[in-house]
Design a protein around this motif. Structure first.
Motif, short mmCIF file in Angstrom:
data_model
loop_
_atom_site.label_atom_id
_atom_site.label_comp_id
_atom_site.label_asym_id
_atom_site.label_seq_id
_atom_site.Cartn_x
_atom_site.Cartn_y
_atom_site.Cartn_z
N LEU A 55 0.82 -1.20 0.00
CA LEU A 55 0.00 0.00 0.00
C LEU A 55 0.86 1.26 0.00
O LEU A 55 0.57 2.24 -0.69
N ILE A 56 1.94 1.24 0.78
CA ILE A 56 2.85 2.39 0.80
C ILE A 56 3.50 2.57 -0.57
O ILE A 56 3.61 3.69 -1.08
N ALA A 57 3.92 1.47 -1.18
CA ALA A 57 4.50 1.54 -2.53
C ALA A 57 3.47 2.06 -3.54
O ALA A 57 3.81 2.83 -4.45
N SER A 58 2.22 1.67 -3.36
CA SER A 58 1.16 2.15 -4.27
C SER A 58 0.88 3.63 -4.07
O SER A 58 0.54 4.34 -5.02
N CYS A 59 1.02 4.10 -2.83
CA CYS A 59 0.90 5.55 -2.57
C CYS A 59 1.98 6.31 -3.35
O CYS A 59 1.72 7.36 -3.95
N ALA A 60 3.19 5.77 -3.30
CA ALA A 60 4.29 6.40 -4.03
C ALA A 60 4.00 6.40 -5.53
O ALA A 60 4.26 7.39 -6.22
N ALA A 61 3.46 5.30 -6.03
CA ALA A 61 3.15 5.21 -7.46
C ALA A 61 2.06 6.21 -7.86
O ALA A 61 2.13 6.83 -8.92
N ALA A 62 1.04 6.37 -7.01
CA ALA A 62 -0.02 7.32 -7.31
C ALA A 62 0.51 8.75 -7.35
O ALA A 62 0.15 9.54 -8.23
N LEU A 63 1.41 9.06 -6.40
CA LEU A 63 1.99 10.40 -6.37
C LEU A 63 2.91 10.63 -7.56
O LEU A 63 2.93 11.71 -8.16
#
Length: 235
Positions: free
Chosen positions: A119-127
């Protein structure tokens, strides 16, 4: 996001305090797209397609986070009940059944860490996807191939009026560092026992912090984009 109700004089009145929080919770339970409103203003994000897309992605991640957490809580309660009552044991196989239960408990803990890191990695990807969309000039082609932190730095250089640029860089570094650490841990480049690097714990609390940080960055960029857009119209 503000929520209004009919007032006694026939005018809409904004909710405040606990009433507003209860109304938001009720909305989040029924409206998937509104889940991210706790972390970034939905109305602000609707002003630009890239911010709207970021908002929708963050909402999906918040929903996934809550759904997995609820599932883990249910499994944890079941395991605790089995430990207490022994209802998982089969006659003549008590020891083996205990071992299987211990394996399930370990799997649950690993699931929580992997889900949190993902989820943290996906947050980075969204940003990063948002940053790439904002670098929309022809000459930005090479920048769009750069990493998250470099893209954000380029945007901040372009938008000098953004609020607290150093703070934004720190927020972005936090999310980028943890994304990278999680990715390397999955590749087993470190001992499995060291998957929690330094004091960086991949757990639900870290996910919440990631939501807060990326929402804060996106919100400040959205505000600055509006300022820049208004300036462009005036000139």
């Amino acid at each position: 996001m503000q929520i209004y109700v009919d007032g006694p004089d026939g005018h809409f009145t904004p909710l405040e305090g606990e009433e507003l929080e209860r109304a938001r919770e009720a909305l989040w339970r029924s409206d998937l797209i509104s889940f991210a409103d706790k972390y970034v203003d939905q109305d602000l994000c609707m002003e630009h397609p890239a911010f709207d897309e970021f908002y929708r992605r963050l909402s999906a991640l918040v929903w996934l986070h809550r759904t997995v957490d609820q599932g883990v809580e249910a499994i944890s309660a079941k395991h605790a009940h089995s430990k207490r009552t022994g209802d998982h044991r089969m006659s003549g196989w008590a020891g083996e059944c205990d071992m299987l239960l211990d394996d399930e408990i370990y799997l649950r803990e690993d699931l929580l860490k992997i889900n949190s890191g993902a989820l943290i990695a996906s947050c980075a990807a969204a940003l990063e996807s948002l940053a790439s969309a904002l670098l929309d000039r022809v000459e930005d082609r090479s920048l769009r191939r750069q990493g998250l932190q470099r893209k954000i730095e380029a945007i901040l250089e372009r938008w000098p009026d953004v609020d607290d640029p150093d703070g934004i860089k720190q927020e972005v570094k936090w999310i980028a560092d943890r994304r990278n650490a999680f990715a390397h841990s999955l590749l087993d480049e470190v001992d499995v026992s060291e998957r929690i690097r330094k004091t960086w714990t991949f757990d639900p609390a870290a996910v919440e912090e990631a939501f807060v940080r990326v929402g804060s960055v996106a919100g400040r960029l959205a505000e600055c984009w509006l300022i820049e857009s208004d300036s462009a119209v005036e000139t």
